[in-house]
Design an enzyme around this catalytic site. Structure first.
Site, short mmCIF file in Angstrom:
data_model
loop_
_atom_site.label_atom_id
_atom_site.label_comp_id
_atom_site.label_asym_id
_atom_site.label_seq_id
_atom_site.Cartn_x
_atom_site.Cartn_y
_atom_site.Cartn_z
N ASP A 47 0.87 -1.17 0.00
CA ASP A 47 0.00 0.00 0.00
C ASP A 47 0.90 1.22 0.00
O ASP A 47 2.00 1.20 0.57
CB ASP A 47 -0.94 0.01 1.20
CG ASP A 47 -2.16 0.91 0.98
OD1 ASP A 47 -2.48 1.21 -0.19
OD2 ASP A 47 -2.79 1.31 1.97
N PHE A 127 1.51 8.55 -12.59
CA PHE A 127 0.10 8.47 -12.24
C PHE A 127 -0.08 9.08 -10.85
O PHE A 127 0.87 9.50 -10.21
CB PHE A 127 -0.37 7.00 -12.26
CG PHE A 127 0.39 6.12 -11.33
CD1 PHE A 127 -0.06 5.88 -10.04
CD2 PHE A 127 1.58 5.52 -11.72
CE1 PHE A 127 0.65 5.06 -9.17
CE2 PHE A 127 2.30 4.70 -10.87
CZ PHE A 127 1.83 4.47 -9.59
N TYR A 129 -0.35 11.26 -7.83
CA TYR A 129 0.13 12.59 -7.45
C TYR A 129 1.47 12.95 -8.10
O TYR A 129 2.04 13.99 -7.78
CB TYR A 129 0.26 12.66 -5.92
CG TYR A 129 -1.05 12.49 -5.20
CD1 TYR A 129 -1.88 13.59 -4.94
CD2 TYR A 129 -1.48 11.24 -4.78
CE1 TYR A 129 -3.09 13.44 -4.29
CE2 TYR A 129 -2.70 11.07 -4.13
CZ TYR A 129 -3.49 12.17 -3.89
OH TYR A 129 -4.70 12.02 -3.24
N ASP A 130 1.96 12.13 -9.01
CA ASP A 130 3.26 12.37 -9.65
C ASP A 130 3.41 13.78 -10.24
O ASP A 130 4.48 14.37 -10.14
CB ASP A 130 3.55 11.32 -10.73
CG ASP A 130 3.90 9.96 -10.15
OD1 ASP A 130 3.95 9.81 -8.91
OD2 ASP A 130 4.12 9.02 -10.96
N LYS A 150 12.64 7.90 -12.45
CA LYS A 150 11.72 7.82 -11.31
C LYS A 150 11.97 6.55 -10.51
O LYS A 150 12.07 6.58 -9.28
CB LYS A 150 10.27 7.85 -11.79
CG LYS A 150 9.28 7.71 -10.64
CD LYS A 150 7.85 7.60 -11.11
CE LYS A 150 6.94 7.25 -9.94
NZ LYS A 150 5.58 6.96 -10.34
#
Length: 172
Positions: A47, A127, A129-130, A150
């Protein structure tokens, strides 16, 4: 020794797995236990949440559903930027927790990347909050970075590296 990695679809689990715990650790463990109890297989689940200082850790465990049950990333970012408003404290961190159930024992692995929330979206990759997260020491948001860049610093990569090191240790 080696492992065979199976996806949920490989083992015919297609239902939504409940995510109802108040902490990332609890959700990761809950998901891993759900699969383990159905299959008896060694399993891992994760998570991830974005935690902001100015909002006392929000959105945190509620990151995917911050603006509603439909898990709309655009709406989630809008709500985050609205709540942060003009505050100067833009400090945040992405945190991933991986729960592993291996030979009936439970383990947790955490990966964190700290940074700041921008005042507007930047970039089109990634994707969630990137587009509004700039990692410390960088000038680009995660959404402006290519996948290799990333993944070399991401919270998920850091958590999975800890999991990988653990698995190498226990099979050697």
């Amino acid at each position: 020794n080696s492992f065979t990695l199976l996806s949920l679809s490989d083992i015919d689990i297609n239902e939504d797995i409940p995510e109802e715990e108040p902490l990332l650790e609890g959700n990761a463990l809950s998901k891993a236990r759900y699969i383990y109890n159905k299959t008896g297989l060694n399993v891992f689940a994760d998570d991830t949440g974005l935690e902001t200082d100015a909002l006392n850790g929000l959105p945190g465990v509620h990151s995917a559903r911050f603006a509603g049950e439909e898990k709309n990333s655009y709406a989630n970012i809008e709500k985050l930027l609205f709540l942060l408003g003009t505050t100067e404290n833009r400090k945040a961190r992405f945190r991933t927790v991986i729960a592993l159930i291996f030979e009936k024992k439970e383990y947790l692995f955490e990966g964190i990347v700290t940074g700041n929330i921008t005042r507007e979206r930047r970039g089109i990759s990634g994707f969630g909050y990137d587009p509004v997260f700039i990692p410390d020491g960088k000038t680009k948001t995660f959404a402006e970075m290519n996948l290799i860049e990333k993944n070399s610093i991401s919270h998920r990569a850091r958590a999975f590296e800890k999991l990988r090191e653990f698995l190498i240790l226990i099979i050697s």
